[in-house]
Scaffold this active site. Structure first.
Site, PDB file in Angstrom:
ATOM      1  N   THR A 126       0.522   4.313  -2.630  1.00 46.25           N
ATOM      2  CA  THR A 126       0.264   5.732  -2.325  1.00 46.25           C
ATOM      3  C   THR A 126       1.320   6.626  -2.978  1.00 46.25           C
ATOM      4  O   THR A 126       1.018   7.750  -3.379  1.00 46.25           O
ATOM      5  CB  THR A 126       0.241   6.016  -0.800  1.00 46.25           C
ATOM      6  OG1 THR A 126       1.506   5.709  -0.206  1.00 46.25           O
ATOM      7  CG2 THR A 126      -0.868   5.233  -0.109  1.00 46.25           C
ATOM      8  N   LEU A 160       0.839  -1.200   0.000  1.00 52.98           N
ATOM      9  CA  LEU A 160       0.000   0.000   0.000  1.00 52.98           C
ATOM     10  C   LEU A 160       0.877   1.253   0.000  1.00 52.98           C
ATOM     11  O   LEU A 160       0.551   2.253  -0.637  1.00 52.98           O
ATOM     12  CB  LEU A 160      -0.933   0.018   1.209  1.00 52.98           C
ATOM     13  CG  LEU A 160      -1.826   1.273   1.241  1.00 52.98           C
ATOM     14  CD1 LEU A 160      -2.898   1.203   0.171  1.00 52.98           C
ATOM     15  CD2 LEU A 160      -2.442   1.496   2.599  1.00 52.98           C
ATOM     16  N   TYR A 161       1.991   1.211   0.728  1.00 55.64           N
ATOM     17  CA  TYR A 161       2.917   2.348   0.714  1.00 55.64           C
ATOM     18  C   TYR A 161       3.311   2.687  -0.717  1.00 55.64           C
ATOM     19  O   TYR A 161       3.227   3.835  -1.157  1.00 55.64           O
ATOM     20  CB  TYR A 161       4.167   2.020   1.542  1.00 55.64           C
ATOM     21  CG  TYR A 161       5.286   3.013   1.353  1.00 55.64           C
ATOM     22  CD1 TYR A 161       5.128   4.338   1.755  1.00 55.64           C
ATOM     23  CD2 TYR A 161       6.493   2.640   0.761  1.00 55.64           C
ATOM     24  CE1 TYR A 161       6.139   5.267   1.574  1.00 55.64           C
ATOM     25  CE2 TYR A 161       7.509   3.558   0.583  1.00 55.64           C
ATOM     26  CZ  TYR A 161       7.329   4.873   0.982  1.00 55.64           C
ATOM     27  OH  TYR A 161       8.332   5.791   0.794  1.00 55.64           O
ATOM     28  N   ALA A 162       3.729   1.662  -1.481  1.00 57.33           N
ATOM     29  CA  ALA A 162       4.123   1.874  -2.880  1.00 57.33           C
ATOM     30  C   ALA A 162       2.957   2.442  -3.680  1.00 57.33           C
ATOM     31  O   ALA A 162       3.136   3.349  -4.501  1.00 57.33           O
ATOM     32  CB  ALA A 162       4.589   0.551  -3.485  1.00 57.33           C
TER      33      ALA A 162
END
Length: 261
Positions: A76, A72-74
């Site tokens: 965003t 999810l970090y990637a």
């Protein structure tokens, strides 16, 4: 220069909304203020090497696909790049995204492996060394903070002016993205060996399968674009950078005999 973000791949599984709040809503808030300013500023902001996701072609180049994020970090950070495109297109904002590759050094993030490995080696705790499928090596393109700072300044120095004013576009504006890495991926097991030498303590290693938490097996930056545009040239190898980090760590936390929180 916009460097604020919720960073880290693993914590995104525990608190996804904090990533959406900081990395997407936060970026939009910054761009909204900038597009309405008169004159509009040029913006340099932090993207991430994680946008390359599950890519297997190395080294990673800015022209490669970035539509298969592994965390999810990637996702965003990839969303941030798309949002930057939108604000550039509609409002004429000059935008430069920097894809940082595993930044480390003094005052770094305690959730990163080199940092908690140092802490746990000093405490005599076992440290997990991930291996990818088929006993493959997990490697990272570790980039020392001083080199990243040089890259940030280079991007700022070469950023062209925004073309809009007061929320109205007057012409096409600069839109760029650059890898900032060290171009030499190092296996995590080698990172541990360097730390052992610097700390003069033997690490207790436990080999662990790479979990499905968004970590990717390797990162490797092609930096020719940043080299060409603003002379980006990293000069700190991992041995030198870790030596500086360990010196800072020991002066800040001590040798770990007392709780290093």
């Amino acid at each position: 220069m916009h460097l604020a973000a919720q960073a880290g791949v693993r914590y995104a599984m525990e608190n996804p909304s904090s990533y959406v709040h900081s990395n997407i809503a936060g970026l939009v808030s910054v761009l909204e203020v900038c597009k309405s300013a008169n004159p509009q500023p040029a913006i340099v902001w932090a993207s991430s090497s994680s946008v390359y996701g599950l890519n297997t072609k190395v080294p990673f180049s800015e022209k490669d696909r970035t539509d298969q994020p592994a965390s999810l970090y990637a996702a965003t950070k990839k969303a941030g790049e798309e949002i930057a495109h939108t604000y550039n297109h509609i409002y004429g904002l000059s935008l430069t995204g920097l894809r940082f590759f595993t930044v480390y050094g003094p005052w770094g993030r305690p959730d990163m492996a080199y940092f908690f490995f140092t802490r746990d080696i000093l405490k005599g705790k076992s440290i997990p060394i991930f291996e990818s499928a088929n006993h493959g090596t997990v490697a990272r393109d570790f980039t020392y903070i001083d080199d990243i700072v040089k890259g940030c300044l280079g991007a700022l120095d070469t950023a062209e002016k925004s073309t809009g004013s007061g929320g109205k576009k007057k012409g096409p504006a600069q839109l760029r993205v650059f890898n900032l890495g060290n171009t030499s991926p190092v296996p995590v097991s080698d990172l541990v060996s360097i730390l052992e030498r610097l700390l003069k303590v033997k690490a207790k290693r436990s080999i662990v399968k790479l979990p499905r938490n968004g970590d990717v097996p390797f990162t490797h930056a092609n930096i020719s674009s940043a080299q060409r545009e603003f002379g980006y040239k990293p000069t700190t190898d991992l041995q030198t950078g870790l030596k500086k980090f360990v010196r800072w760590y020991l002066s800040y936390y001590g040798s770990g005999k007392k709780s290093a929180q």
